[in-house]
Design a protein around this motif. Structure first.
Motif, PDB file in Angstrom:
ATOM      1  N   ILE A  95       0.855  -1.188   0.000  1.00  0.00           N
ATOM      2  CA  ILE A  95       0.000   0.000   0.000  1.00  0.00           C
ATOM      3  C   ILE A  95       0.888   1.234   0.000  1.00  0.00           C
ATOM      4  CG2 ILE A  95      -1.744   1.286   1.292  1.00  0.00           C
ATOM      5  CD1 ILE A  95      -2.677  -1.401   2.458  1.00  0.00           C
ATOM      6  N   GLY A  96       0.649   2.123  -0.956  1.00  0.00           N
ATOM      7  CA  GLY A  96       1.407   3.359  -1.041  1.00  0.00           C
ATOM      8  C   GLY A  96       0.533   4.551  -0.718  1.00  0.00           C
ATOM      9  N   ILE A  97       1.061   5.482   0.061  1.00  0.00           N
ATOM     10  CA  ILE A  97       0.305   6.668   0.461  1.00  0.00           C
ATOM     11  C   ILE A  97       1.082   7.892  -0.005  1.00  0.00           C
ATOM     12  CG2 ILE A  97      -0.745   7.933   2.364  1.00  0.00           C
ATOM     13  CD1 ILE A  97      -0.788   5.291   3.935  1.00  0.00           C
ATOM     14  N   ILE A  98       0.582   8.539  -1.046  1.00  0.00           N
ATOM     15  CA  ILE A  98       1.201   9.760  -1.551  1.00  0.00           C
ATOM     16  C   ILE A  98       0.690  10.925  -0.709  1.00  0.00           C
ATOM     17  CG2 ILE A  98       1.375  11.328  -3.520  1.00  0.00           C
ATOM     18  CD1 ILE A  98       1.182   8.938  -5.368  1.00  0.00           C
ATOM     19  N   GLY A  99       1.639  11.631  -0.084  1.00  0.00           N
ATOM     20  CA  GLY A  99       1.256  12.635   0.899  1.00  0.00           C
ATOM     21  C   GLY A  99       1.084  12.013   2.270  1.00  0.00           C
ATOM     22  N   MET A 101     -13.838  10.211   1.472  1.00  0.00           N
ATOM     23  CA  MET A 101     -13.497  11.234   2.451  1.00  0.00           C
ATOM     24  C   MET A 101     -13.016  10.535   3.709  1.00  0.00           C
ATOM     25  SD  MET A 101     -13.585  14.322   1.589  1.00  0.00           S
ATOM     26  CE  MET A 101     -13.337  14.894   3.279  1.00  0.00           C
ATOM     27  N   SER A 102     -12.117  11.196   4.432  1.00  0.00           N
ATOM     28  CA  SER A 102     -11.698  10.700   5.734  1.00  0.00           C
ATOM     29  C   SER A 102     -11.322  11.914   6.571  1.00  0.00           C
ATOM     30  CB  SER A 102     -10.531   9.716   5.603  1.00  0.00           C
ATOM     31  OG  SER A 102     -10.249   9.098   6.850  1.00  0.00           O
ATOM     32  N   SER A 103     -10.714  11.694   7.716  1.00  0.00           N
ATOM     33  CA  SER A 103     -10.297  12.810   8.563  1.00  0.00           C
ATOM     34  C   SER A 103      -9.157  12.368   9.470  1.00  0.00           C
ATOM     35  CB  SER A 103     -11.473  13.304   9.415  1.00  0.00           C
ATOM     36  OG  SER A 103     -11.643  12.480  10.558  1.00  0.00           O
ATOM     37  N   PRO A 104      -8.443  13.334  10.060  1.00  0.00           N
ATOM     38  CA  PRO A 104      -7.365  12.971  10.994  1.00  0.00           C
ATOM     39  C   PRO A 104      -7.829  12.163  12.194  1.00  0.00           C
ATOM     40  CG  PRO A 104      -7.080  15.224  10.263  1.00  0.00           C
ATOM     41  CD  PRO A 104      -8.441  14.787   9.775  1.00  0.00           C
ATOM     42  N   LEU A 135      -3.547  14.296   7.364  1.00  0.00           N
ATOM     43  CA  LEU A 135      -4.461  13.204   7.046  1.00  0.00           C
ATOM     44  C   LEU A 135      -3.700  11.940   6.681  1.00  0.00           C
ATOM     45  CD1 LEU A 135      -7.255  12.077   6.609  1.00  0.00           C
ATOM     46  CD2 LEU A 135      -7.297  13.138   4.342  1.00  0.00           C
ATOM     47  N   GLY A 136      -2.658  12.076   5.865  1.00  0.00           N
ATOM     48  CA  GLY A 136      -1.879  10.905   5.467  1.00  0.00           C
ATOM     49  C   GLY A 136      -1.264  10.191   6.649  1.00  0.00           C
ATOM     50  N   SER A 137      -0.730  10.964   7.603  1.00  0.00           N
ATOM     51  CA  SER A 137      -0.138  10.361   8.797  1.00  0.00           C
ATOM     52  C   SER A 137      -1.178   9.635   9.632  1.00  0.00           C
ATOM     53  CB  SER A 137       0.544  11.437   9.653  1.00  0.00           C
ATOM     54  OG  SER A 137       1.687  11.938   9.024  1.00  0.00           O
ATOM     55  N   ALA A 138      -2.384  10.214   9.701  1.00  0.00           N
ATOM     56  CA  ALA A 138      -3.450   9.585  10.485  1.00  0.00           C
ATOM     57  C   ALA A 138      -3.860   8.251   9.870  1.00  0.00           C
ATOM     58  CB  ALA A 138      -4.657  10.515  10.574  1.00  0.00           C
ATOM     59  N   ILE A 139      -4.007   8.217   8.543  1.00  0.00           N
ATOM     60  CA  ILE A 139      -4.376   6.975   7.876  1.00  0.00           C
ATOM     61  C   ILE A 139      -3.249   5.954   7.997  1.00  0.00           C
ATOM     62  CG2 ILE A 139      -4.877   5.932   5.623  1.00  0.00           C
ATOM     63  CD1 ILE A 139      -6.403   8.504   4.934  1.00  0.00           C
ATOM     64  N   VAL A 155       5.735   8.666  12.928  1.00  0.00           N
ATOM     65  CA  VAL A 155       4.762   7.592  12.736  1.00  0.00           C
ATOM     66  C   VAL A 155       5.189   6.637  11.638  1.00  0.00           C
ATOM     67  CG1 VAL A 155       3.300   8.796  11.042  1.00  0.00           C
ATOM     68  CG2 VAL A 155       2.290   7.102  12.583  1.00  0.00           C
ATOM     69  N   GLU A 156       6.008   7.149  10.693  1.00  0.00           N
ATOM     70  CA  GLU A 156       6.422   6.292   9.592  1.00  0.00           C
ATOM     71  C   GLU A 156       7.761   5.608   9.829  1.00  0.00           C
ATOM     72  OE1 GLU A 156       5.618   9.601   8.822  1.00  0.00           O
ATOM     73  OE2 GLU A 156       3.555   9.250   8.216  1.00  0.00           O
TER      74      GLU A 156
END
Length: 264
Positions: free
Chosen positions: A8-12, A116-119, A17-21, A48-49
């Motif tokens: 799974i790749g997360i751009i941003g 949509m999502s959120s922190p 938001l990216g860190s939360a996901i 976190v990463e």
């Protein structure tokens, strides 16, 4: 390929938001066997990463080439700068206002999910509605709710235009809830209550109210009616609010936010 085998790749992935996901997925048993890639502008890994199963890069295309599922978490204003070819990949976007057709055109993908999502995902409390292109596969339809289920609660919706309204209601910060709380704190302090006491009281009120509402099978309307039928002090306040223009004011605010989501 099932979710435990996906890359799974997360751009941003280093933004709010990216860190939360990312945090939610790293903490989920459903993805314990997954590999993760994160791209950001620096190529450096925030706290976190910093994990042996997370590869951090500033090369978006390298992330796309290495991953089966790509989550786009950049601010919408940065979307035009993303230069990737993601054909044969599953693209999941949590960018407000960017349509499925625009995602397809920009990324060369046909299997596209807009969500949509959120922190609040970092607390496993996000709400994530999502809608998909016709080309997504049964495996895609299996993994998407697992991803967003790891972040909180999720629903598939079947009208893409509804995403703009969800953007208004479930945006990156609890702005409307915070505004209502601010109004209550302001009222309390105007009545002579110390600001720190008012702040603490209203925070606890919203925590308790949200928790009780989430745990109860009754709808919000049911709760309002129960309080009014009880005919106590809360009923007096709610009756005055129902007679006011408060409901229309809230609706106007949400419509303004949804209109902004369409043109962001």
């Amino acid at each position: 390929m099932g979710p435990t085998g996906n890359a799974i790749g997360i751009i941003g992935g280093s933004g709010m938001l990216g860190s939360a996901i990312t945090s939610a997925l790293l903490g989920s048993e459903a993805f314990a066997q997954s590999r993760f890639w994160i791209s950001n502008r620096s190529g450096n890994a925030p706290a976190v990463e910093q994990s042996s199963i997370v590869h951090v890069t500033k090369d978006n295309q390298a992330l796309v080439d290495a991953c089966d599922v790509i989550i786009l978490c950049v601010p919408p204003a940065r979307f035009p700068d993303i230069d990737i070819c993601a054909s044969n990949k599953l693209i999941i976007s949590v960018m407000a206002g960017v349509t499925i057709d625009e995602l397809k055109s920009k990324t060369a993908a046909v299997r596209v999910v807009r969500a949509m999502s959120s922190p609040a995902a970092s607390l496993f409390l996000a709400y994530a509605p999502w809608t998909a292109s016709a080309e997504i596969t049964p495996d895609d339809r299996d993994i998407v709710p697992k991803i967003f289920g790891a972040c909180g609660i999720t629903d598939e919706v079947f009208d893409e235009q509804q995403l703009d309204h969800f953007t208004a209601m479930t945006g990156p910060v609890p702005g409307f809830v915070a505004y209502f709380a601010k109004c209550m704190v302001d009222h309390a302090t105007s009545q002579g209550i110390a600001a720190d006491v008012a702040d603490r009281a209203i925070r606890q009120l919203f925590l308790a109210g949200g928790t009780m509402l989430a745990a109860d099978r009754g709808s919000p309307a049911d709760h309002v009616r129960q309080m009014i039928d009880y005919a106590g002090t809360t009923a007096a306040g709610l009756t005055a609010m129902e007679r006011s223009t408060l409901s229309k004011t809230i609706s106007d605010g949400l419509l303004a936010a949804a209109d902004k989501a369409r043109t962001i």
